[in-house]
Design a protein around this motif. Structure first.
Motif, PDB file in Angstrom:
ATOM      1  N   TYR A  35      79.833  32.986  52.629  1.00  0.00           N
ATOM      2  CA  TYR A  35      78.730  32.064  52.317  1.00  0.00           C
ATOM      3  C   TYR A  35      77.980  32.569  51.089  1.00  0.00           C
ATOM      4  CZ  TYR A  35      74.366  29.448  52.961  1.00  0.00           C
ATOM      5  OH  TYR A  35      73.267  28.644  52.787  1.00  0.00           O
ATOM      6  N   GLN A  36      77.677  31.653  50.167  1.00  0.00           N
ATOM      7  CA  GLN A  36      77.109  32.054  48.880  1.00  0.00           C
ATOM      8  C   GLN A  36      75.833  31.268  48.595  1.00  0.00           C
ATOM      9  OE1 GLN A  36      79.337  31.415  44.933  1.00  0.00           O
ATOM     10  NE2 GLN A  36      79.810  33.545  45.433  1.00  0.00           N
ATOM     11  N   TRP A  37      74.872  31.922  47.934  1.00  0.00           N
ATOM     12  CA  TRP A  37      73.624  31.256  47.566  1.00  0.00           C
ATOM     13  C   TRP A  37      72.989  31.994  46.385  1.00  0.00           C
ATOM     14  CZ3 TRP A  37      74.062  35.072  51.040  1.00  0.00           C
ATOM     15  CH2 TRP A  37      73.080  36.042  51.118  1.00  0.00           C
ATOM     16  N   ASN A  61      72.688  24.531  46.500  1.00  0.00           N
ATOM     17  CA  ASN A  61      71.650  24.633  45.463  1.00  0.00           C
ATOM     18  C   ASN A  61      72.010  23.780  44.246  1.00  0.00           C
ATOM     19  OD1 ASN A  61      70.744  26.224  42.790  1.00  0.00           O
ATOM     20  ND2 ASN A  61      69.192  26.489  44.386  1.00  0.00           N
ATOM     21  N   ALA A  62      71.104  22.884  43.842  1.00  0.00           N
ATOM     22  CA  ALA A  62      71.390  21.940  42.764  1.00  0.00           C
ATOM     23  C   ALA A  62      71.567  22.637  41.418  1.00  0.00           C
ATOM     24  CB  ALA A  62      70.270  20.903  42.670  1.00  0.00           C
ATOM     25  N   GLN A  63      70.802  23.688  41.176  1.00  0.00           N
ATOM     26  CA  GLN A  63      70.879  24.400  39.905  1.00  0.00           C
ATOM     27  C   GLN A  63      72.223  25.103  39.755  1.00  0.00           C
ATOM     28  OE1 GLN A  63      67.569  27.069  39.485  1.00  0.00           O
ATOM     29  NE2 GLN A  63      67.475  26.855  37.272  1.00  0.00           N
ATOM     30  N   LEU A  64      72.671  25.766  40.804  1.00  0.00           N
ATOM     31  CA  LEU A  64      73.968  26.433  40.759  1.00  0.00           C
ATOM     32  C   LEU A  64      75.094  25.406  40.632  1.00  0.00           C
ATOM     33  CD1 LEU A  64      75.729  28.934  40.922  1.00  0.00           C
ATOM     34  CD2 LEU A  64      75.561  28.834  43.422  1.00  0.00           C
ATOM     35  N   ALA A  87      79.272  22.758  37.368  1.00  0.00           N
ATOM     36  CA  ALA A  87      79.804  21.521  36.782  1.00  0.00           C
ATOM     37  C   ALA A  87      79.862  21.582  35.263  1.00  0.00           C
ATOM     38  CB  ALA A  87      78.954  20.334  37.228  1.00  0.00           C
ATOM     39  N   ASN A  88      78.985  22.357  34.651  1.00  0.00           N
ATOM     40  CA  ASN A  88      78.968  22.480  33.184  1.00  0.00           C
ATOM     41  C   ASN A  88      80.132  23.295  32.650  1.00  0.00           C
ATOM     42  OD1 ASN A  88      76.565  21.039  33.021  1.00  0.00           O
ATOM     43  ND2 ASN A  88      75.280  22.866  32.994  1.00  0.00           N
ATOM     44  N   ASP A 118      75.578  30.218  33.303  1.00  0.00           N
ATOM     45  CA  ASP A 118      75.356  31.589  33.764  1.00  0.00           C
ATOM     46  C   ASP A 118      75.360  31.699  35.281  1.00  0.00           C
ATOM     47  OD1 ASP A 118      74.326  32.981  31.020  1.00  0.00           O
ATOM     48  OD2 ASP A 118      73.583  30.934  31.197  1.00  0.00           O
ATOM     49  N   GLY A 119      74.886  30.648  35.956  1.00  0.00           N
ATOM     50  CA  GLY A 119      74.862  30.681  37.411  1.00  0.00           C
ATOM     51  C   GLY A 119      76.244  30.824  38.012  1.00  0.00           C
TER      52      GLY A 119
END
Length: 552
Positions: free
Chosen positions: A381-383, A475-478, A483-484, A515-516
């Protein structure tokens, strides 16, 4: 044909100003830039159907049952627009920009029958808008003038009713000064405070930058400022790329959410794409798919065979062509990871205090983002512990070093960190500090510019996503960073001769951060090495909406 429309057609159609709007367009307007410039408009039946839906209004009366008797009462919302937001998602070349320009012209003209002045029986009576303000936005200021606003300007220059306006390169004003349409910037501050009556955003699948998304959010918020004008917004777009974080993607997800009964919205959404029934590896299948995506009317004048030829080119980006010509939400082939698969691995889980975890760290000190991502060793599990990005309004921003160090300190205090893999550039002294604090067997410099090791680490991460071995908190930012990320193909191969690739941005100067996901890859690589070394915790169970997922 695959069509998603929300709301679906009603058993009994709502009252609509659509007939009057269609009549106004055909009587007063013409075609804009292109081979038909200046020629009168003859709407097809599908365009008429869209206009009827766009201009549905609440009926004059409503019925209610009282003691088994149906009573008709005056409707408190009589004549008000049914929809405040509307969106059309159509394949490339569907004339949607010109269609939006016709709507804008109706909304701008003093005699455009676009608001309800009352009813004649059940039929609403149209009137013009008092002092309209119509901002029109595209993904760049230059494209705003060339696309929607530019089409409106050329249409009015060619039509007789153009004499009713002072037409400029950046704004069109009624001669009396009581109404204006203009090309606007995507900057959120540029539109804040505007008192909008109608607004249009073109090609919203390209609205991926944060300033564009915030700009459109500001414009939508402005719709509440003139309730008497019954304002509304229209988006026209091609199918969005999944994971790009565009306005079009957000609107489509919103429509699907409310269509599933999860919330309400004054939204009309229409999307048409080719179904999955076609074999795209055959000419006949491709041709049928293009025709289906075009719809019954556009297909009549479309050069279908020329579109099919594009797919046959040796250098064709078939994923891109599938998205724009078949209008399917397809991820670009150049993208590094399957974003839809990643999203499916979102899981609800709380990592126990003291559990064995690994950390991955990547970033810069100034322009780029900096990220610290954790992985639970036993479950996978990752966050993100933290992701720090430069705000667009702060060009001289620097990563808050104290916050980063505090996040590292907190992670070591809450869990048993068995590995921290950190990319050193710009952070050498801090990585040395953490190694001195927690031990150089735990805090390890892991250079991401080593192409072959990084390629293997990326492949392991992508494989874990594909196999469902990795789960995450959503997490939306990750997710956006993942996706980028695009593939950068190298000349390297593995032991079996298979090509290896690493990550890159879409272009070197892209503001879209990755970077994420780099930190997530390092965290996953550290987890794999920890497992190989026997550094895992007790078995655990993770729960999502479908039930328990057991690891270990």
């Amino acid at each position: 044909m695959t069509v998603f429309m929300y709301p679906p057609p009603d058993a009994e159609p709502w009252p609509s100003l659509g007939a009057d709007v269609c009549a106004f367009i055909e009587a007063e307007l013409c075609h804009g830039p292109g081979d038909l410039l200046g020629r009168p408009v003859q709407l097809d039946e599908e365009q008429r159907a869209w206009i009827y839906r766009l201009y549905e209004v609440h009926p004059a009366t409503v019925e209610r049952r009282k003691h088994r008797v149906i009573i008709k009462e005056k409707n408190p919302h009589a004549g008000q627009r049914r929809f405040q937001r509307c969106a059309l998602s159509l394949r490339k070349g569907s004339n949607k920009t010109e269609f939006a320009a016709w709507i804008a012209a109706c909304e701008l003209h003093a005699e455009g029958p676009v608001r309800c002045a009352g009813f004649r029986g059940k039929q609403p009576i149209g009137r013009g808008v008092t002092d309209p303000y119509i901002p029109m936005i595209s993904y760049t200021e230059e494209q705003t003038e060339e696309l929607a606003y530019g089409a409106l300007r050329r249409i009015l220059e060619e039509c007789a009713i153009g004499r009713d306006f002072d037409i400029g390169l950046e704004r069109i004003v009624r001669l009396r000064g009581d109404g204006k349409a203009e090309a606007v910037s995507a900057s959120p501050n540029a539109r804040d405070g505007a008192r909008t009556t109608f607004e249009h955003a073109d090609e919203t699948h390209r609205f991926t930058l944060d300033k564009m998304r915030r700009g459109w959010s500001v414009m939508l918020a402005n719709l509440a400022k003139r309730p008497l004008a019954d304002p509304w917004a229209l988006e026209t777009t091609t199918a969005p790329e999944p994971g790009a974080g565009s306005v079009a993607e957000s609107t489509m997800q919103h429509a699907r959410t409310v269509a599933a009964g999860k919330g309400k919205a004054r939204l009309f959404f229409f999307h048409r794409q080719a179904s999955d029934a076609h074999a795209l590896d055959t000419l006949s299948g491709l041709r049928a798919a293009v025709i289906e995506a075009s719809g019954p009317y556009i297909a009549r004048w479309t050069a279908v065979d020329r579109i099919v030829e594009l797919f046959q080119d040796a250098d064709a980006d078939r994923a891109y062509l599938e998205r724009v010509w078949l209008n399917r939400p397809v991820q670009a082939a150049s993208k590094a990871f399957n974003v839809e698969r990643w999203r499916s691995l979102k899981t609800v889980f709380t990592v126990p205090e003291g559990a064995a975890i690994t950390l991955g760290f990547d970033g810069s000190r100034y322009d780029d983002a900096t990220a610290l991502v954790a992985t639970h060793v036993e479950s996978g599990y990752q966050w993100p512990v933290g992701i720090w990005e430069r705000p667009l309004t702060q060009p001289d921003w620097e990563v808050p070093i104290d916050e980063v160090d505090g996040a590292v300190t907190d992670a070591f205090a809450r869990w048993t960190v068995v590995r921290l893999y950190a990319d050193p550039p710009k952070w050498e002294s801090w990585i040395a500090t953490w190694a001195g604090r927690y031990g150089d067997k735990i805090v390890v410099e892991w250079w991401t510019n080593r192409r072959k090791p990084m390629a293997y680490a990326i492949r392991a991460f992508a494989g874990a996503i594909s196999a469902g071995e990795l789960h995450h908190d959503g997490n939306a930012q990750l997710t956006r960073h993942l996706a980028n990320a695009c593939r950068l193909h190298t000349h390297l191969v593995d032991d079996l001769g298979q090509p290896l690739w690493i990550l890159r941005k879409e272009r070197p100067d892209s503001p879209d951060k990755i970077d994420g996901v780099q930190a997530a890859i390092l965290s996953w690589e550290a987890r794999n090495d920890a497992l190989a070394a026997g550094l895992s915790g007790a078995g655990s169970s993770v729960y999502d909406e479908r039930g328990p997922l057991v690891f270990g």
